[in-house]
Design an enzyme around this catalytic site. Structure first.
Site, PDB file in Angstrom:
ATOM      1  N   LYS A 175     -10.421   5.925   6.043  1.00  0.00           N
ATOM      2  CA  LYS A 175      -9.427   6.616   5.212  1.00  0.00           C
ATOM      3  C   LYS A 175      -9.242   5.909   3.874  1.00  0.00           C
ATOM      4  O   LYS A 175      -9.066   4.685   3.823  1.00  0.00           O
ATOM      5  CB  LYS A 175      -8.080   6.690   5.930  1.00  0.00           C
ATOM      6  CG  LYS A 175      -7.015   7.425   5.111  1.00  0.00           C
ATOM      7  CD  LYS A 175      -5.638   7.324   5.759  1.00  0.00           C
ATOM      8  CE  LYS A 175      -4.581   8.007   4.879  1.00  0.00           C
ATOM      9  NZ  LYS A 175      -3.217   7.687   5.301  1.00  0.00           N
ATOM     10  N   GLU A 230       0.818  -1.210   0.000  1.00  0.00           N
ATOM     11  CA  GLU A 230       0.000   0.000   0.000  1.00  0.00           C
ATOM     12  C   GLU A 230       0.854   1.263   0.000  1.00  0.00           C
ATOM     13  O   GLU A 230       0.440   2.315   0.474  1.00  0.00           O
ATOM     14  CB  GLU A 230      -0.987  -0.019   1.172  1.00  0.00           C
ATOM     15  CG  GLU A 230      -1.974  -1.178   1.074  1.00  0.00           C
ATOM     16  CD  GLU A 230      -3.315  -0.901   1.721  1.00  0.00           C
ATOM     17  OE1 GLU A 230      -3.611   0.260   2.064  1.00  0.00           O
ATOM     18  OE2 GLU A 230      -4.098  -1.866   1.874  1.00  0.00           O
ATOM     19  N   HIS A 264      -5.162   2.117   0.527  1.00  0.00           N
ATOM     20  CA  HIS A 264      -4.337   2.951  -0.353  1.00  0.00           C
ATOM     21  C   HIS A 264      -4.162   2.254  -1.693  1.00  0.00           C
ATOM     22  O   HIS A 264      -3.725   1.103  -1.739  1.00  0.00           O
ATOM     23  CB  HIS A 264      -2.965   3.210   0.273  1.00  0.00           C
ATOM     24  CG  HIS A 264      -3.043   3.862   1.618  1.00  0.00           C
ATOM     25  ND1 HIS A 264      -3.392   3.149   2.749  1.00  0.00           N
ATOM     26  CD2 HIS A 264      -2.844   5.142   2.008  1.00  0.00           C
ATOM     27  CE1 HIS A 264      -3.396   3.980   3.786  1.00  0.00           C
ATOM     28  NE2 HIS A 264      -3.072   5.187   3.363  1.00  0.00           N
TER      29      HIS A 264
END
Length: 256
Positions: A170, A86, A143
């Site tokens: 997130k 990530e 991510h």
């Protein structure tokens, strides 16, 4: 939306909070970077532990955390090990990643922990339970350095994190075009207005996605990441440049 309060920092309300990473490879570098935050407009200190040479020797991690906790003072301290998959500095097996996260949480020295949602997989429940018992807030993260998923996929990822029980959600993606940046902002706005009952953090990385780090208050992202000296992700700008932009937007955002 219910804000998350950590050491009197209210995440999810008002101006996006500024998180600054500390990303040294040695204890000396880490503590020097932490000391350099004094006087800067910082709301949250993030230790990017994946940069640390001795990160897989937990006794050394604990020693650094003790000193970082002191250096951070009253600021919230966020522990993050970003895996190579990530965008981080080191590869690690999922089981070892989970163990590191849990051990960091149990030190009692951190206020928040970043947990890669798709890295821990089925261990997410165990991680959440351990963190919440220690009164540590969990940022579930995803991510994507390969590109920007569809708007529907981005919203789905964030909703899954929320359903799992994370305190903050997130998502960071890599844009290949300006249209990708718009898709990220659109997904953020829809997630926040239709589904989220807790803070959301999103960003489109790199220079193309820079605007997403600045306009969070308008679209719904509650934290932005800035650099003191060492940037830990593409597109981070110095906090001394970031803070006045965020303030200007805040002061004028609802002006008629």
């Amino acid at each position: 939306m219910n804000p998350v309060i950590v050491r009197n920092v209210k995440i999810g309300e008002g101006i996006p909070k500024i998180c600054v990473p500390v990303a040294g490879t040695t204890e000396k570098e880490i503590l020097t970077q932490a000391e350099e935050l004094s006087g800067l407009p910082v709301d949250i200190v993030e230790w990017r532990a994946d940069w640390f040479t001795d990160v897989f020797v937990f006794e050394r991690v604990n020693e650094v955390l003790v000193k970082l906790r002191k250096a951070a003072g009253d600021l919230p301290l966020l522990f993050t090990f970003r895996t190579a998959m990530e965008g981080g500095e080191k590869a690690v097996a999922a089981a070892d990643y989970t163990e590191l996260v849990i051990r960091a949480v149990r030190t009692g020295l951190i206020d928040l922990v970043d947990i890669e949602f798709f890295t821990v997989g089925e261990d997410m429940e165990k991680c959440l339970e351990t963190a919440h018992k220690a009164d540590v807030k969990v940022i579930a993260s995803s991510h994507d350095f390969q590109g920007t998923p569809s708007k529907e996929d981005m919203i789905s990822r964030l909703r899954r994190m929320q359903e799992a029980g994370a305190d903050i959600l997130k998502l960071a993606v890599m844009p290949r075009s300006r249209r990708d940046v718009l898709a990220l902002l659109d997904a953020t706005q829809e997630m926040v207005t239709r589904y989220a009952d807790r803070p959301v953090i999103t960003m489109s990385m790199g220079g193309t996605g820079l605007i997403s780090r600045l306009c969070g208050e308008e679209f719904g992202s509650s934290v932005t990441f800035g650099a003191a000296k060492q940037a830990s992700a593409p597109g981070q700008i110095p906090v001394l440049e970031l803070e006045p932009i965020l303030k200007t937007i805040h002061e004028n955002i609802h002006t008629k």
